[in-house]
Design a protein around this motif. Structure first.
Motif, PDB file in Angstrom:
ATOM      1  N   ARG A 367     -49.006  51.187  14.915  1.00  0.00           N
ATOM      2  CA  ARG A 367     -50.068  51.742  14.077  1.00  0.00           C
ATOM      3  C   ARG A 367     -49.779  53.200  13.731  1.00  0.00           C
ATOM      4  N   TYR A 370     -47.421  53.202  10.895  1.00  0.00           N
ATOM      5  CA  TYR A 370     -48.112  52.751   9.674  1.00  0.00           C
ATOM      6  C   TYR A 370     -48.993  53.873   9.112  1.00  0.00           C
ATOM      7  N   LYS A 371     -49.679  54.598  10.018  1.00  0.00           N
ATOM      8  CA  LYS A 371     -50.578  55.664   9.570  1.00  0.00           C
ATOM      9  C   LYS A 371     -49.809  56.840   8.974  1.00  0.00           C
ATOM     10  N   HIS A 374     -49.437  55.415   5.517  1.00  0.00           N
ATOM     11  CA  HIS A 374     -50.737  55.233   4.867  1.00  0.00           C
ATOM     12  C   HIS A 374     -51.800  56.000   5.667  1.00  0.00           C
ATOM     13  N   PRO A 375     -51.874  57.313   5.515  1.00  0.00           N
ATOM     14  CA  PRO A 375     -52.755  58.128   6.362  1.00  0.00           C
ATOM     15  C   PRO A 375     -54.238  57.805   6.234  1.00  0.00           C
ATOM     16  N   ARG A 376     -54.670  57.240   5.121  1.00  0.00           N
ATOM     17  CA  ARG A 376     -56.091  56.961   4.926  1.00  0.00           C
ATOM     18  C   ARG A 376     -56.468  55.522   5.305  1.00  0.00           C
ATOM     19  N   LYS A 379     -56.695  50.853  10.350  1.00  0.00           N
ATOM     20  CA  LYS A 379     -55.897  49.766  10.946  1.00  0.00           C
ATOM     21  C   LYS A 379     -56.213  49.663  12.435  1.00  0.00           C
TER      22      LYS A 379
END
Length: 487
Positions: A367, A370-371, A374-376, A379
């Protein structure tokens, strides 16, 4: 700072009484063997335990049953330390000259279900070997579980006690009361143990050896090879039985509760169960291929049998003393370290970090990556169909970092004994995961190579691993001793 001293004293007295009763079987064995010296040692031990139990009950009259949060941790620690202290008595009084340090080490190893040893079982009288196995078996389910049963009779709500020892997953009550759940689990534990005993007897293993190895295997405490009896009867059938029941003991006992309630499909869909069995299967296949490629075994059958034995030994933290692991390629020895670090399932008799914690931690890393991209994005970490709360995720991260920190500090401390690097670096992992078997000079789980201070520190690490660190380390917290925070 205030504690419910009478409740703590009643706990100690009750635990001592239970341990004294548990020793009666070993005392009877010594009488049967006409080993009067050993029988006398057990008689003295039992008398001391019963005396403590009697005095404790007198002193603790009028105790109250309310348990505060901090007291739950303290009582857990008291239970373990009381049992370990009582467990050292037979080693001291049987008149074999084992010494105090060795007696403490053996008692800690037995109760924490570690295969580590400093006194060879072949040098022990049969009654003492039986006591070691009995300690394994009782320690497998945890002294605190036994205490919950005791406290239920005293009217104490033991939910806090279970939470103090069993961390890393939510406690799921499958009956109206926690004590009822524990009783069902103990019945399952006894039932599975009886099945293993019958299978070992059917495999031609002598009665005494079958009994002590049933106790040690079900508690994932390794093999007790008394007088090389297991080696003489270590047929493929016996290997399968010992390995299979090591795996069964490493499963979450909630799985057996669900099966008992005819919720088998739900039990088989358990996320942690599937991950654990997948790890064992994957590691076995990988190990077999590597052993064949490196030419360690001539036949596929030998390669896969030894792979299964090695993987089960380390993944279930059972700690079979496998001398041949020392000859395996470094990649496989590193794999074995990873397997014992992961360990078995939560609420099982195995040690290690536990599969559910390891899985959550890996998912947290995923995660995090992934963040970054895609920081916003939102998840959540999912275990099966259920999201992991932020509080639990934080607790797991803290636990793993604490484990790593303790390992590094322990490696430095044990290096003072000036042993080889492989022994020094593998010992803390083997002890903290309660596997016992390491590499180098401890590949047979024998820790006699360490000095007396080193042995005591090794015993400390085994206890830390069994209590999953918190019950001990929390005592060093300033807030633990602050009365205004003891809720």
């Amino acid at each position: 700072m205030t504690f419910n001293h009478k409740l703590i004293m009643r706990t100690i007295s009750t635990v001592m009484g239970v341990e004294g009763i548990a020793m009666l079987l070993s005392f009877g064995t010594a009488i049967y063997d006409h080993d009067m010296k050993t029988a006398k040692g057990f008689a003295i031990s039992i008398a001391i335990l019963f005396a403590i139990a009697l005095v404790g009950r007198i002193v603790s009259r009028g105790f109250t049953t309310k348990i505060k949060a901090r007291e739950s941790y303290f009582i857990v620690l008291v239970c373990w330390l009381s049992m370990i202290a009582g467990g050292t008595l037979p080693y001291l009084f049987v008149g074999r000259g084992y010494g105090v340090v060795n007696a403490i080490f053996e008692s800690v190893a037995a109760w924490t279900t570690s295969s580590a040893w400093v006194i060879s079982v072949s040098s022990m009288p049969r009654a003492l070997v039986l006591w070691k196995a009995t300690s394994n078996w009782l320690g497998g389910m945890g002294i605190i579980i036994l205490t919950i049963l005791i406290f239920s009779a005293l009217g104490v709500n033991a939910q806090r006690l279970a939470g103090a020892e069993l961390r890393g997953a939510e406690i799921e009550k499958h009956t109206a009361h926690m004590a009822d759940t524990v009783k069902v689990i103990y019945l399952i534990y006894i039932g599975v143990s009886l099945v293993e005993l019958l299978l070992l007897l059917a495999g031609g293993v002598p009665k005494f050896v079958a009994l002590v190895n049933t106790m040690s295997t079900m508690s994932t405490a390794g093999i007790i090879d008394y007088k090389s009896a297991i080696a003489r009867h270590f047929t493929p059938f016996v290997k399968v039985v010992l390995g299979l029941f090591s795996i069964l003991a490493s499963l979450n006992f909630i799985f057996y509760l669900k099966v008992a309630k005819k919720r088998t499909k739900e039990a088989l869909k358990d996320f942690e169960l599937r991950v654990f069995l997948g790890i064992i299967a994957g590691a076995t296949v990988f190990s077999t291929i590597v052993l064949l490629v490196y030419g360690r075994y001539d036949s596929f059958f030998d390669a896969i049998v030894n792979s299964v034995t090695g993987v089960v030994s380390f993944a279930c933290t059972t700690g079979f003393p496998l001398e041949h692991v020392e000859t395996w390629p470094p990649v496989l020895r590193l794999l074995m370290v990873v397997l014992m670090l992961i360990g078995g399932c939560a609420y099982s008799t195995s040690g290690g970090i536990k599969v559910v914690r390891f899985t959550v931690y890996v998912k947290m890393i995923g995660r995090g990556i992934y963040k970054r991209i895609h920081p916003r994005a939102v998840k959540p970490i999912m275990i099966g169909d259920a999201p992991v709360s932020a509080l639990n995720a934080s607790s797991i991260s803290t636990y793993i970092l604490l484990f790593l920190g303790l390992y590094l500090a322990s490696a430095v401390i044990l290096s003072l004994d000036n042993l080889d690097m492989e022994t020094t670096l593998s010992a803390p992992v083997a002890l903290m995961t309660n596997c016992g078997v390491g590499f180098g000079r401890i590949s047979n789980a024998g820790y006699g190579v360490f000095s007396s201070p080193g042995k005591l520190y090794c015993a400390f690490l085994m206890l830390m691993g069994r209590l999953e660190m918190y019950a001990l380390l929390i005592l060093f917290s300033r807030s633990f001793w602050a009365p205004d925070r003891s809720h």
